[in-house]
Design a protein around this motif. Structure first.
Motif, PDB file in Angstrom:
ATOM      1  N   VAL A  14       0.853  -1.192   0.000  1.00  0.00           N
ATOM      2  CA  VAL A  14       0.000   0.000   0.000  1.00  0.00           C
ATOM      3  C   VAL A  14       0.886   1.237   0.000  1.00  0.00           C
ATOM      4  O   VAL A  14       2.034   1.202   0.417  1.00  0.00           O
ATOM      5  CB  VAL A  14      -0.945   0.016   1.224  1.00  0.00           C
ATOM      6  N   SER A  15       0.310   2.351  -0.456  1.00  0.00           N
ATOM      7  CA  SER A  15       1.101   3.577  -0.509  1.00  0.00           C
ATOM      8  C   SER A  15       0.641   4.636   0.487  1.00  0.00           C
ATOM      9  O   SER A  15       1.306   5.652   0.640  1.00  0.00           O
ATOM     10  CB  SER A  15       1.076   4.152  -1.923  1.00  0.00           C
ATOM     11  N   ASN A  16      -0.506   4.400   1.141  1.00  0.00           N
ATOM     12  CA  ASN A  16      -0.951   5.357   2.145  1.00  0.00           C
ATOM     13  C   ASN A  16      -1.854   4.662   3.166  1.00  0.00           C
ATOM     14  O   ASN A  16      -2.200   3.484   3.022  1.00  0.00           O
ATOM     15  CB  ASN A  16      -1.671   6.544   1.485  1.00  0.00           C
ATOM     16  N   LYS A  18      -5.022   5.094   3.967  1.00  0.00           N
ATOM     17  CA  LYS A  18      -6.357   4.727   3.476  1.00  0.00           C
ATOM     18  C   LYS A  18      -6.314   3.368   2.787  1.00  0.00           C
ATOM     19  O   LYS A  18      -7.179   2.516   3.008  1.00  0.00           O
ATOM     20  CB  LYS A  18      -6.865   5.801   2.514  1.00  0.00           C
ATOM     21  N   GLU A  19      -5.312   3.153   1.936  1.00  0.00           N
ATOM     22  CA  GLU A  19      -5.171   1.859   1.267  1.00  0.00           C
ATOM     23  C   GLU A  19      -4.911   0.746   2.284  1.00  0.00           C
ATOM     24  O   GLU A  19      -5.389  -0.370   2.111  1.00  0.00           O
ATOM     25  CB  GLU A  19      -4.026   1.900   0.254  1.00  0.00           C
ATOM     26  N   GLN A  21      -6.053   0.639   5.388  1.00  0.00           N
ATOM     27  CA  GLN A  21      -7.342   0.334   6.011  1.00  0.00           C
ATOM     28  C   GLN A  21      -8.211  -0.522   5.082  1.00  0.00           C
ATOM     29  O   GLN A  21      -8.829  -1.486   5.523  1.00  0.00           O
ATOM     30  CB  GLN A  21      -8.082   1.626   6.362  1.00  0.00           C
ATOM     31  N   ASP A  22      -8.241  -0.174   3.804  1.00  0.00           N
ATOM     32  CA  ASP A  22      -9.037  -0.935   2.837  1.00  0.00           C
ATOM     33  C   ASP A  22      -8.523  -2.366   2.708  1.00  0.00           C
ATOM     34  O   ASP A  22      -9.302  -3.319   2.644  1.00  0.00           O
ATOM     35  CB  ASP A  22      -9.027  -0.255   1.466  1.00  0.00           C
ATOM     36  N   LEU A  23      -7.204  -2.537   2.683  1.00  0.00           N
ATOM     37  CA  LEU A  23      -6.617  -3.871   2.590  1.00  0.00           C
ATOM     38  C   LEU A  23      -6.967  -4.698   3.824  1.00  0.00           C
ATOM     39  O   LEU A  23      -7.277  -5.881   3.721  1.00  0.00           O
ATOM     40  CB  LEU A  23      -5.102  -3.771   2.425  1.00  0.00           C
ATOM     41  N   GLN A  26     -10.471  -5.983   3.480  1.00  0.00           N
ATOM     42  CA  GLN A  26     -10.524  -7.092   2.528  1.00  0.00           C
ATOM     43  C   GLN A  26     -10.044  -8.377   3.182  1.00  0.00           C
ATOM     44  O   GLN A  26     -10.640  -9.441   2.993  1.00  0.00           O
ATOM     45  CB  GLN A  26      -9.651  -6.793   1.315  1.00  0.00           C
TER      46      GLN A  26
END
Length: 56
Positions: A14-16, A18-19, A21-23, A26
């Motif tokens: 991930v690069s930030n 937010k990504e 948290q989304d990962l 999932q």
């Protein structure tokens, strides 16, 4: 005009934040082997750390 290519770091998923948290969301919803079997699906094959004996 030269196209800029971003520097890619090996192993970065991930690069930030937010990504990240989304990962995490999932991954919470990933199905286990029994749940996959109910749908006649199989999980990814297990990767072996040992080399086959004929290659050693």
């Amino acid at each position: 005009m030269e196209k800029k290519v971003p520097k890619i770091e090996n192993g970065t998923m991930v690069s930030n934040f937010k990504e990240l948290q989304d990962l995490g969301k999932q991954m919470e919803h990933l199905r286990d082997g029994l749940e996959l079997a109910e749908d006649d699906r199989i999980a990814d094959p297990i990767q072996l750390d040992d080399e086959p004996e004929d290659k050693q």
